[in-house]
Design a protein around this motif. Structure first.
Motif, PDB file in Angstrom:
ATOM      1  N   ALA A   1     -15.933  18.789 -15.838  1.00 26.16           N
ATOM      2  CA  ALA A   1     -17.160  19.582 -15.194  1.00 26.16           C
ATOM      3  C   ALA A   1     -16.823  20.783 -15.316  1.00 26.16           C
ATOM      4  N   GLY A   2     -15.295  20.903 -15.067  1.00 36.54           N
ATOM      5  CA  GLY A   2     -14.634  22.291 -15.133  1.00 36.54           C
ATOM      6  C   GLY A   2     -14.700  23.163 -16.374  1.00 36.54           C
ATOM      7  N   GLY A   3     -14.564  22.155 -17.464  1.00 38.18           N
ATOM      8  CA  GLY A   3     -14.415  22.661 -18.841  1.00 38.18           C
ATOM      9  C   GLY A   3     -15.972  22.964 -19.239  1.00 38.18           C
TER      10      GLY A   3
ATOM     11  N   TYR B   1     -12.663  31.462 -15.683  1.00 40.06           N
ATOM     12  CA  TYR B   1     -11.680  30.326 -15.267  1.00 40.06           C
ATOM     13  C   TYR B   1     -11.569  30.426 -13.689  1.00 40.06           C
ATOM     14  N   ARG B   2     -12.494  31.090 -12.949  1.00 40.56           N
ATOM     15  CA  ARG B   2     -12.649  30.807 -11.638  1.00 40.56           C
ATOM     16  C   ARG B   2     -13.622  29.471 -11.346  1.00 40.56           C
TER      17      ARG B   2
ATOM     18  N   VAL C   1     -10.310  25.502 -25.866  1.00 47.04           N
ATOM     19  CA  VAL C   1      -9.373  25.175 -24.691  1.00 47.04           C
ATOM     20  C   VAL C   1     -10.324  24.027 -23.835  1.00 47.04           C
ATOM     21  N   PRO C   2     -11.598  24.074 -23.709  1.00 40.01           N
ATOM     22  CA  PRO C   2     -12.184  22.872 -23.129  1.00 40.01           C
ATOM     23  C   PRO C   2     -11.979  21.662 -23.828  1.00 40.01           C
ATOM     24  N   ALA C   3     -11.916  21.495 -25.218  1.00 35.74           N
ATOM     25  CA  ALA C   3     -11.756  20.636 -25.801  1.00 35.74           C
ATOM     26  C   ALA C   3     -10.425  19.902 -25.766  1.00 35.74           C
ATOM     27  N   ALA C   4      -9.505  20.725 -25.607  1.00 37.42           N
ATOM     28  CA  ALA C   4      -8.278  20.284 -25.519  1.00 37.42           C
ATOM     29  C   ALA C   4      -7.929  19.659 -23.849  1.00 37.42           C
TER      30      ALA C   4
ATOM     31  N   ILE D   1      -1.734  23.476 -27.094  1.00 36.59           N
ATOM     32  CA  ILE D   1      -2.573  22.109 -27.804  1.00 36.59           C
ATOM     33  C   ILE D   1      -3.675  22.682 -28.703  1.00 36.59           C
ATOM     34  N   ALA D   2      -4.476  23.395 -28.041  1.00 35.99           N
ATOM     35  CA  ALA D   2      -5.659  24.029 -28.330  1.00 35.99           C
ATOM     36  C   ALA D   2      -5.355  24.742 -29.634  1.00 35.99           C
TER      37      ALA D   2
END
Length: 385
Positions: free
Chosen positions: A337-339, A348-349, A31-34, A23-24
């Motif tokens: 929070a992860g994004g 990505y960890r 990627v965080p936006a997606a 999608i991104a």
């Protein structure tokens, strides 16, 4: 039959975990936006669950469930056709409202079909549709995305909703709940009970930890574990298989032995997130931990939902909506929070470490607010008639 419809909706809610990179790239966002599409869906459920549950208190249950499913199907058609990220984001919010309304009514309907001491089993049966979505629906969506693009997964969810419509129309009784619902003011007063509020907070934190890592499981597998893109559907299915095992086991224990599930399972869950963060670079232990964390996350989470329903017996028509909302607070905050951690350059960890922190925070909340743990999760309710 309710679980079949929840399977279709759960596939939609979770399938973005395997589609975020696609999608991104296609819509020209990060990627965080997606990943925020998952948060948007969860945010829609947070707002929609109590709101729609309140509006649907006097509606015939079958009519309400069918209406929510029709809206859910329609927004997935729009999502599959759009080329705009903003429109896709809007469809996720509207679809979340429909999903929230369906799940809120379905939870109340499910626990109303069983004896008073079997709410945990009824909840686990309904949520089995969600975990089966992780096992089959989400990996299938990832495969479709890999072969024909992410839009194919949205079309598949729309088609999957059609048999769910037929099943609900044929199987769910057409009437409303037995007798008139309690006064709305009285139900809202019951929802302010402190032990119920603490249970909902714990559920939000545990679910936040689950979604924080699950949303970014695909890039974790490909960028950190070193596995190819073809592994992503299998890893998602592995998490889902663990989730199904966890929710099934918890359903047998949540009614009579919730304490060991919550204490022991919660401790193992926190340790497991730390182990996954440390061992993500080694494929074999990482895969084993994905399976274990799926089981622990959904086992502890479904038990907390059951205890919330026990604790909210004074709010029979609103309990499902507020439990859904609380758990989706976590589902909204976790991916955000992860994004944010990824966007800050921690790699990505980082979402896995955030998951571990959320579980630690849950233990801190429990330790400081629950003076009598056995009663704090709704065990003041007798389990015998």
């Amino acid at each position: 039959m309710l679980g079949l419809a929840v399977f279709a909706q759960g596939t939609s809610e979770f399938m973005l975990s395997g589609l975020v990179p696609d999608i991104a790239r296609d819509l020209g966002v990060s990627v965080p936006a997606a990943g925020a599409l998952t948060s948007a869906f969860a945010a829609g459920m947070v707002v929609g669950a109590p709101l729609v549950a309140g509006l649907a208190r006097r509606w015939p249950r079958r009519g309400a469930l069918l209406a929510f499913l029709v809206v859910f199907l329609a927004v997935h058609v729009v999502g599959a056709l759009t080329g705009s990220f903003a429109v896709l984001l809007a469809t996720r919010v509207v679809g979340a409202f429909a999903n929230a309304g369906f799940l809120a009514v379905a939870l109340v309907a499910a626990v109303g079909m069983v004896p008073g001491d079997a709410k945990g089993r009824a909840t686990s049966t309904l949520l089995g549709g969600v975990t089966l979505a992780c096992v089959a629906g989400v990996p299938a969506g990832a495969v479709l995305g890999e072969l024909w693009g992410w839009r194919a997964a949205f079309w598949a969810v729309a088609l999957l909703s059609v048999p769910a419509l037929v099943a609900v129309a044929r199987s769910v009784p057409g009437g409303a709940a037995e007798g008139p619902p309690p006064a709305l003011r009285g139900e809202l007063r019951s929802l302010r009970e402190p032990r119920l509020l603490v249970t909902l907070v714990l559920g939000a934190l545990v679910n936040g930890a689950t979604f924080c890592t699950f949303t970014y499981l695909a890039p974790l597998v490909t960028e950190v574990s070193g596995l190819g893109d073809a592994w992503v559907p299998g890893v998602l299915a592995l998490f889902g298989a663990g989730a199904f095992a966890g929710v099934t086991a918890a359903g047998r224990l949540a009614d009579r032995r919730p304490g060991p599930v919550l204490a022991g399972g919660g401790l193992a869950l926190g340790v497991g997130w730390c182990a996954l963060a440390l061992g993500a670079g080694h494929p074999v232990p990482a895969l084993a931990l994905v399976l274990a964390q799926g089981a622990l996350s959904f086992g502890v989470g479904s038990t907390l939902i059951a205890r919330a329903l026990y604790a909210a017996q004074g709010a029979p028509t609103l309990a499902g909506g507020f439990a859904t909302a609380a758990f989706n607070v976590g589902a909204a905050v976790g991916p955000w929070a992860g994004g944010a951690a990824i966007g800050a350059g921690f790699g990505y960890r980082a979402p896995v470490w955030v998951s571990a922190g959320l579980v630690v925070l849950a233990f801190a909340v429990a330790a400081t607010t629950l003076r009598r743990p056995e009663r704090a999760v709704g065990q003041e309710t007798p389990l015998r008639r």
